[in-house]
Design an enzyme around this catalytic site. Structure first.
Site, PDB file in Angstrom:
ATOM      1  N   PRO A   5      37.184  42.101  42.627  1.00 13.62           N
ATOM      2  CG  PRO A   5      35.725  40.261  43.803  1.00 13.62           C
ATOM      3  CD  PRO A   5      37.197  41.034  43.638  1.00 13.62           C
TER       4      PRO A   5
ATOM      5  CD  GLU B  40      38.082  36.081  52.152  1.00 13.84           C
ATOM      6  OE1 GLU B  40      37.545  37.146  51.762  1.00 13.84           O
ATOM      7  OE2 GLU B  40      37.457  35.048  51.812  1.00 13.84           O
TER       8      GLU B  40
ATOM      9  NE  ARG C 105      37.741  40.346  19.278  1.00  9.85           N
ATOM     10  CZ  ARG C 105      36.876  41.344  19.031  1.00  9.85           C
ATOM     11  NH1 ARG C 105      36.684  42.279  19.561  1.00  9.85           N
ATOM     12  NH2 ARG C 105      36.270  41.034  17.981  1.00  9.85           N
TER      13      ARG C 105
ATOM     14  CG  ASP D 236      32.972  42.547  17.176  1.00  8.64           C
ATOM     15  OD1 ASP D 236      32.227  42.051  16.567  1.00  8.64           O
ATOM     16  OD2 ASP D 236      34.007  42.163  17.460  1.00  8.64           O
TER      17      ASP D 236
HETATM   18  N1  SAM Z   1      37.461  38.964  49.315  1.00  4.90           N
HETATM   19  C1  SAM Z   1      37.093  39.471  47.835  1.00  4.90           C
HETATM   20  C2  SAM Z   1      36.033  40.316  47.804  1.00  4.90           C
HETATM   21  O1  SAM Z   1      35.003  39.985  48.545  1.00  4.90           O
HETATM   22  O2  SAM Z   1      35.982  41.063  47.143  1.00  4.90           O
HETATM   23  C3  SAM Z   1      37.006  38.367  46.797  1.00  4.90           C
HETATM   24  C4  SAM Z   1      38.543  37.512  46.644  1.00  4.90           C
HETATM   25  S1  SAM Z   1      38.177  36.430  45.093  1.00  4.90           S
HETATM   26  C5  SAM Z   1      37.364  34.986  45.984  1.00  4.90           C
HETATM   27  C6  SAM Z   1      39.960  35.817  45.060  1.00  4.90           C
HETATM   28  C7  SAM Z   1      40.494  36.701  43.866  1.00  4.90           C
HETATM   29  O3  SAM Z   1      39.655  36.424  42.649  1.00  4.90           O
HETATM   30  C8  SAM Z   1      40.390  38.072  44.035  1.00  4.90           C
HETATM   31  O4  SAM Z   1      41.448  38.688  44.691  1.00  4.90           O
HETATM   32  C9  SAM Z   1      40.706  38.520  42.385  1.00  4.90           C
HETATM   33  O5  SAM Z   1      42.005  38.400  42.001  1.00  4.90           O
HETATM   34  C10 SAM Z   1      39.840  37.656  41.683  1.00  4.90           C
HETATM   35  N2  SAM Z   1      38.439  37.861  41.380  1.00  4.90           N
HETATM   36  C11 SAM Z   1      37.458  37.149  41.823  1.00  4.90           C
HETATM   37  N3  SAM Z   1      36.117  37.848  41.110  1.00  4.90           N
HETATM   38  C12 SAM Z   1      36.714  38.816  40.420  1.00  4.90           C
HETATM   39  C13 SAM Z   1      35.898  39.660  39.795  1.00  4.90           C
HETATM   40  N4  SAM Z   1      34.850  39.923  39.578  1.00  4.90           N
HETATM   41  N5  SAM Z   1      36.622  40.646  39.221  1.00  4.90           N
HETATM   42  C14 SAM Z   1      38.084  40.636  38.967  1.00  4.90           C
HETATM   43  N6  SAM Z   1      38.681  39.852  39.881  1.00  4.90           N
HETATM   44  C15 SAM Z   1      38.092  38.892  40.316  1.00  4.90           C
END
Ligand code: SAM
Length: 230
Positions: free
Chosen positions: A88, A116, A155, A170
């Site tokens: 994220p 995490e 795509r 699209d």
């Molecule tokens: N501790 C991180 C933070 O607060 O940014 C969140 C970790 S999340 C619970 C676990 C994993 O899910 C991340 O390491 C990533 O690979 C994936 N993930 C979760 N949300 C995501 C998003 N919005 N975009 C891309 N990957 C995401």
């Protein structure tokens, strides 16, 4: 295009990618999807791939060595192969990125985090790491983000989507900066809702004008910031 996904849950990736349009793309030899499980490179008898965070805090962190070893097991890749680190905490993926990646790369690697997230040193050790988010929300793992990105890139691989127009017309695509207009198919009337007469008229110029007007309307309603300045 070859996609390689480093994931603790290869079944999630393979199940999706063997179905529908991406699956057909694989069968046609237009793309390939391979998975590698860092757990197979844990190097310990309990197959552990996570540990507690230095500095304390909630949750576990995915350890660097299994991920780096999993990556190194891939052997030599094209020099520009990006390693997309799903997180994220990165720039947000969008349609122009999907197009640019499809044009630029013949191989892409996706790293799926859990818990995490991934030890930050992975991004220092592996080449061409790009952190990318799919939006401002937090999922439990990186598989869905990797699938979203791979699907959107697929795509743009010629032949994957049968009708090329449907890609360029699209929402967000080609010259299109507006959201797409509504679509209708048979039956012409459903539970008191008739298909707009114009779509049955056979007048292609009028239909195009109506669809554009609908696009403006939908964009105005849901994403007004996408409208060009007046
Ligand atoms: N501790 C991180 C933070 O607060 O940014 C969140 C970790 S999340 C619970 C676990 C994993 O899910 C991340 O390491 C990533 O690979 C994936 N993930 C979760 N949300 C995501 C998003 N919005 N975009 C891309 N990957 C995401």
């Amino acid at each position: 295009m070859n996609f390689t996904v480093l994931t603790l849950f290869p079944d999630v990736i393979n199940h999706y990618c063997n179905a529908s349009i991406v699956g057909r793309g694989q069968q046609a030899g237009l793309l390939s999807v391979n998975t590698v499980n860092p757990r197979d490179f844990s190097g310990n008898k309990h197959n552990r791939v996570d540990d507690t965070p230095y500095g304390g805090g909630a949750g576990m962190v995915m350890m660097a060595p299994p991920i780096v070893s999993a990556y190194e097991s891939l052997g030599e890749l094209p020099a520009n192969t990006p390693v997309i680190l799903t997180t994220p905490a990165g720039p947000t993926f969008n349609q122009p990125m999907a197009k640019q990646w499809a044009d630029a790369y013949s191989h892409m690697v996706f790293l799926c985090g859990h818990y995490e997230g991934i030890d930050a040193r992975v991004a220092k050790v592996l080449p061409n790491v790009m952190p990318v988010s799919i939006g401002d929300y937090v999922l439990t793992g990186g598989e869905l983000p990797a699938l979203c990105m791979m699907d959107a890139v697929s795509r743009y691989i010629p032949g994957v989507v049968q009708k090329a127009d449907s890609v360029t017309e699209d929402s967000f695509s080609g010259e299109q900066t507006l959201l797409e207009h509504a679509h209708y198919t048979r039956p012409a009337e459903f539970r008191g809702h008739a298909v707009p007469d114009i779509l049955l008229s056979g007048d292609h110029a009028k239909i195009a004008a109506w669809r554009h007007q609908q696009s403006v309307h939908v964009t105005q309603r849901y994403r007004p910031e996408l409208l060009p300045p007046e």
